[in-house]
Scaffold this active site. Structure first.
Site, short mmCIF file in Angstrom:
data_model
loop_
_atom_site.label_atom_id
_atom_site.label_comp_id
_atom_site.label_asym_id
_atom_site.label_seq_id
_atom_site.Cartn_x
_atom_site.Cartn_y
_atom_site.Cartn_z
N ASP A 169 16.95 34.28 31.51
CA ASP A 169 16.12 35.48 31.34
C ASP A 169 16.97 36.69 30.94
O ASP A 169 18.12 36.80 31.37
CB ASP A 169 15.40 35.75 32.67
CG ASP A 169 14.21 36.68 32.49
OD1 ASP A 169 13.86 37.00 31.33
OD2 ASP A 169 13.62 37.08 33.51
N HIS B 192 17.84 36.61 21.56
CA HIS B 192 17.63 35.16 21.65
C HIS B 192 18.78 34.41 20.97
O HIS B 192 19.25 33.39 21.46
CB HIS B 192 16.29 34.77 21.01
CG HIS B 192 15.10 35.31 21.76
ND1 HIS B 192 14.99 35.22 23.12
CD2 HIS B 192 13.98 35.95 21.34
CE1 HIS B 192 13.85 35.79 23.51
NE2 HIS B 192 13.21 36.24 22.44
N LEU C 125 26.51 14.26 30.64
CA LEU C 125 25.51 15.24 31.10
C LEU C 125 24.11 14.94 30.55
O LEU C 125 23.96 14.69 29.35
CB LEU C 125 25.93 16.65 30.64
CG LEU C 125 24.93 17.77 30.94
CD1 LEU C 125 24.92 18.14 32.42
CD2 LEU C 125 25.24 19.01 30.10
C1 FPP Z 1 13.93 35.00 28.31
O1 FPP Z 1 14.34 36.24 27.83
C2 FPP Z 1 14.20 33.95 27.38
C3 FPP Z 1 13.27 33.15 26.76
C4 FPP Z 1 11.82 33.29 26.92
C5 FPP Z 1 13.68 32.09 25.89
C6 FPP Z 1 14.95 31.41 26.24
C7 FPP Z 1 15.55 31.02 24.98
C8 FPP Z 1 16.87 31.02 24.69
C9 FPP Z 1 17.96 31.31 25.64
C10 FPP Z 1 17.33 30.67 23.35
C11 FPP Z 1 16.64 29.54 22.74
C12 FPP Z 1 16.71 28.29 23.50
C13 FPP Z 1 17.11 27.15 22.99
C14 FPP Z 1 17.08 25.90 23.83
C15 FPP Z 1 17.61 27.05 21.62
P1 FPP Z 1 13.21 37.32 27.58
O2 FPP Z 1 12.83 37.27 26.16
O3 FPP Z 1 12.07 37.10 28.53
O4 FPP Z 1 14.00 38.62 27.94
P2 FPP Z 1 13.39 39.95 28.59
O5 FPP Z 1 12.79 39.56 29.91
O6 FPP Z 1 14.61 40.82 28.75
O7 FPP Z 1 12.40 40.48 27.62
#
Ligand code: FPP
Length: 233
Positions: A13, A30, A124
């Protein structure tokens, strides 16, 4: 390090906030999040963690603007395409949880190919939660269980509980020992709500794009100071 958790689950997150702090579009967060993921997978693999489960896209994430949903889906596809060979060389076995049937067919094909290619790997287990929600998973499991089991075999709560494990997406995997959530939020957001029953929780203010292998080691160190009693004394 004396005690490596068998299964680590991660809620990645804070990508959006990381980008906002730098006046960048959320997509940049991202993208940086993928780099963090790459480092964490490598570290987990080096430490001989058995299973690493990451929450890549939730059943609730569809509520985000279409543009961001599309970006995340493309990023995932790009990630798999770019990383597959190296993951395979590192003996990583890719699996998924969640309802993949509603994802773009192209993405589904890439994921199936990655799963197939790494099926025999013994290192893994890298478990990607995609269009995953704990309530959705449990509801799908119950539906399937009622269809496939004889009602007489489900005559006690214990039997139902045992049978349920078989229909969850995580069947065959050990339950998570450690849940990590980055960015200071302290909730589980519908992630592995059945399986986290006895997991240790680790929360850090670090935003996901700033997380890395070293931060993973910190979380494991803290896990090592916990006393796990599983309801006993
Ligand atoms: C949360 O940050 C993250 C997500 C909803 C997506 C997680 C994705 C990645 C780490 C990259 C893509 C994954 C892969 C497997 C390639 P947020 O957008 O909710 O952040 P915020 O809460 O600060 O808005």
């Amino acid at each position: 390090m004396n005690n490596i958790p068998r299964h680590i689950a991660v809620i990645m997150d804070g990508n959006g906030r990381w980008a906002k702090q730098r006046n960048l579009p959320r997509s940049a967060g991202h993208r940086k999040g993928v780099e963090a993921l790459r480092d964490v997978v490598k570290k987990a693999s080096d430490l001989s963690v058995e299973v690493l489960t990451v929450f890549a896209f939730s059943t609730e994430n569809w509520k985000r603007p279409t543009e961001e949903v599309g970006f995340l889906m493309n990023l995932l596809r790009e990630y798999i395409r770019k990383e597959l060979d190296e993951l395979h060389q590192n003996n990583v076995k890719i699996v998924t949880i969640g309802n993949l049937s509603t994802l773009q067919p192209g993405l589904q094909e890439d994921i199936s190919a990655a799963i197939k290619k790494t099926k025999q790997n013994s290192g893994l287990i890298f478990n990607i939660a995609l269009n995953y929600g704990g309530k959705d998973e449990i509801a799908r499991a119950v539906t399937k269980m009622l269809k496939e089991e004889n009602i007489e075999d489900l005559s006690t709560v214990d039997k139902i509980q045992k049978a349920m494990e078989k229909y969850l997406d995580t069947y065959g995997l050990p339950e998570p020992d450690l849940l990590i959530r980055t960015s200071g939020e302290m909730r589980i957001s519908n992630f592995l709500i059945w399986q986290l029953a006895y997991a240790e929780f680790y929360f850090t203010d670090t935003l996901w794009p700033d997380f890395n292998g070293q931060e993973l080691v910190k979380a494991i160190d803290q896990y090592n100071n916990r006393s796990r009693r599983f309801g006993g004394l």
